[in-house]
Design a protein around this motif. Sequence first.
Motif, mmCIF file in Angstrom:
data_model
loop_
_atom_site.group_PDB
_atom_site.id
_atom_site.type_symbol
_atom_site.label_atom_id
_atom_site.label_comp_id
_atom_site.label_asym_id
_atom_site.label_seq_id
_atom_site.Cartn_x
_atom_site.Cartn_y
_atom_site.Cartn_z
ATOM 1 N N ARG A 163 0.866 -1.189 0.000
ATOM 2 C CA ARG A 163 0.000 0.000 0.000
ATOM 3 C C ARG A 163 0.892 1.224 0.000
ATOM 4 N NH1 ARG A 163 -5.462 -0.009 -0.809
ATOM 5 N NH2 ARG A 163 -5.699 1.740 0.576
ATOM 6 N N GLN A 164 0.478 2.263 -0.733
ATOM 7 C CA GLN A 164 1.207 3.520 -0.759
ATOM 8 C C GLN A 164 0.266 4.628 -0.306
ATOM 9 O OE1 GLN A 164 2.992 4.258 -4.547
ATOM 10 N NE2 GLN A 164 4.116 2.350 -4.563
ATOM 11 N N SER A 165 0.840 5.738 0.107
ATOM 12 C CA SER A 165 -0.004 6.842 0.533
ATOM 13 C C SER A 165 -0.711 7.436 -0.684
ATOM 14 C CB SER A 165 0.824 7.920 1.238
ATOM 15 O OG SER A 165 1.533 8.703 0.304
ATOM 16 N N VAL A 166 -1.896 7.951 -0.449
ATOM 17 C CA VAL A 166 -2.678 8.541 -1.524
ATOM 18 C C VAL A 166 -1.935 9.730 -2.124
ATOM 19 C CG1 VAL A 166 -4.860 9.672 -2.090
ATOM 20 C CG2 VAL A 166 -4.838 7.736 -0.521
ATOM 21 N N VAL A 215 -10.796 11.201 -11.839
ATOM 22 C CA VAL A 215 -9.510 11.050 -11.149
ATOM 23 C C VAL A 215 -9.714 11.096 -9.641
ATOM 24 C CG1 VAL A 215 -7.246 12.098 -10.762
ATOM 25 C CG2 VAL A 215 -8.160 11.929 -13.079
ATOM 26 N N GLN A 216 -10.481 12.059 -9.197
ATOM 27 C CA GLN A 216 -10.741 12.185 -7.759
ATOM 28 C C GLN A 216 -11.443 10.933 -7.227
ATOM 29 O OE1 GLN A 216 -12.906 15.712 -6.718
ATOM 30 N NE2 GLN A 216 -13.015 15.191 -4.569
ATOM 31 N N ASP A 217 -12.463 10.467 -7.930
ATOM 32 C CA ASP A 217 -13.186 9.264 -7.506
ATOM 33 C C ASP A 217 -12.285 8.031 -7.502
ATOM 34 O OD1 ASP A 217 -15.460 10.781 -7.210
ATOM 35 O OD2 ASP A 217 -16.413 10.079 -9.073
ATOM 36 N N THR A 218 -11.349 7.973 -8.437
ATOM 37 C CA THR A 218 -10.412 6.849 -8.489
ATOM 38 C C THR A 218 -9.545 6.817 -7.237
ATOM 39 O OG1 THR A 218 -10.378 6.908 -10.908
ATOM 40 C CG2 THR A 218 -8.528 5.802 -9.813
ATOM 41 N N TYR A 252 -9.381 4.093 -4.110
ATOM 42 C CA TYR A 252 -8.143 3.499 -3.603
ATOM 43 C C TYR A 252 -8.056 3.689 -2.090
ATOM 44 C CZ TYR A 252 -3.262 2.807 -2.423
ATOM 45 O OH TYR A 252 -2.109 2.384 -1.823
ATOM 46 N N TYR A 253 -8.333 4.899 -1.622
ATOM 47 C CA TYR A 253 -8.228 5.220 -0.197
ATOM 48 C C TYR A 253 -9.171 4.358 0.642
ATOM 49 C CZ TYR A 253 -8.229 7.893 4.117
ATOM 50 O OH TYR A 253 -8.132 8.273 5.435
ATOM 51 N N THR A 254 -10.382 4.138 0.133
ATOM 52 C CA THR A 254 -11.370 3.393 0.917
ATOM 53 C C THR A 254 -11.255 1.883 0.754
ATOM 54 O OG1 THR A 254 -13.009 3.611 -0.857
ATOM 55 C CG2 THR A 254 -13.033 5.289 0.890
ATOM 56 N N SER A 255 -10.525 1.442 -0.262
ATOM 57 C CA SER A 255 -10.390 -0.005 -0.462
ATOM 58 C C SER A 255 -9.332 -0.564 0.495
ATOM 59 C CB SER A 255 -9.998 -0.325 -1.903
ATOM 60 O OG SER A 255 -8.625 -0.119 -2.097
#
Length: 160
Positions: free
Chosen positions: A2-5, A34-37, A41-44
């Motif tokens: 995992r990487q930081s957003v 892009v924002q939704d993508t 990622y952040y919520t997954s």
Amino acid sequence: MRQSVQELIERYQNNLYAIAFNICKNPSDAQDVVQDTFIQYYTSKKEFEDEQHLRAWLIRIAINKAKNMTLTFWHQHKVSLEEYMETLTFETPESENLFEEVMKLPKKYRIVIHLFYYEDYSVKEIAEILKLSQSNVKVRLSRARALLKESLKGEWNYDE
């Protein structure tokens, strides 16, 4: 892995925007995609094998979200290609003309051209991202090139 957003935004924001715009043809919609993508990622809680797996996942999510965006009512308020072209700068008139012709291609050809030539994905990787067979990707690339060659025939001199 995992990487930081924030790291991902810095690394992939422009690529994802280009892909989203390629499908939506609207700057605002592309920004939303892009924002939704990145939100997804952040919520997954998904773990990724490596950087390539993460990049492919982000691109797949952006493509799906962009396709969904084109089906919404609000997509009718998109910016025309001519309006967007006014904001771009090109090194040569030929590169501007090529961009215009690529944007006129049907979406299924436009996206494979973008992934192959602008994102440097192989046919195999494009097939995995788009969930197509490799032969289907090759056919789409071939047909897109043929359409581009035909539309640019009078504009460019070929040494054939």
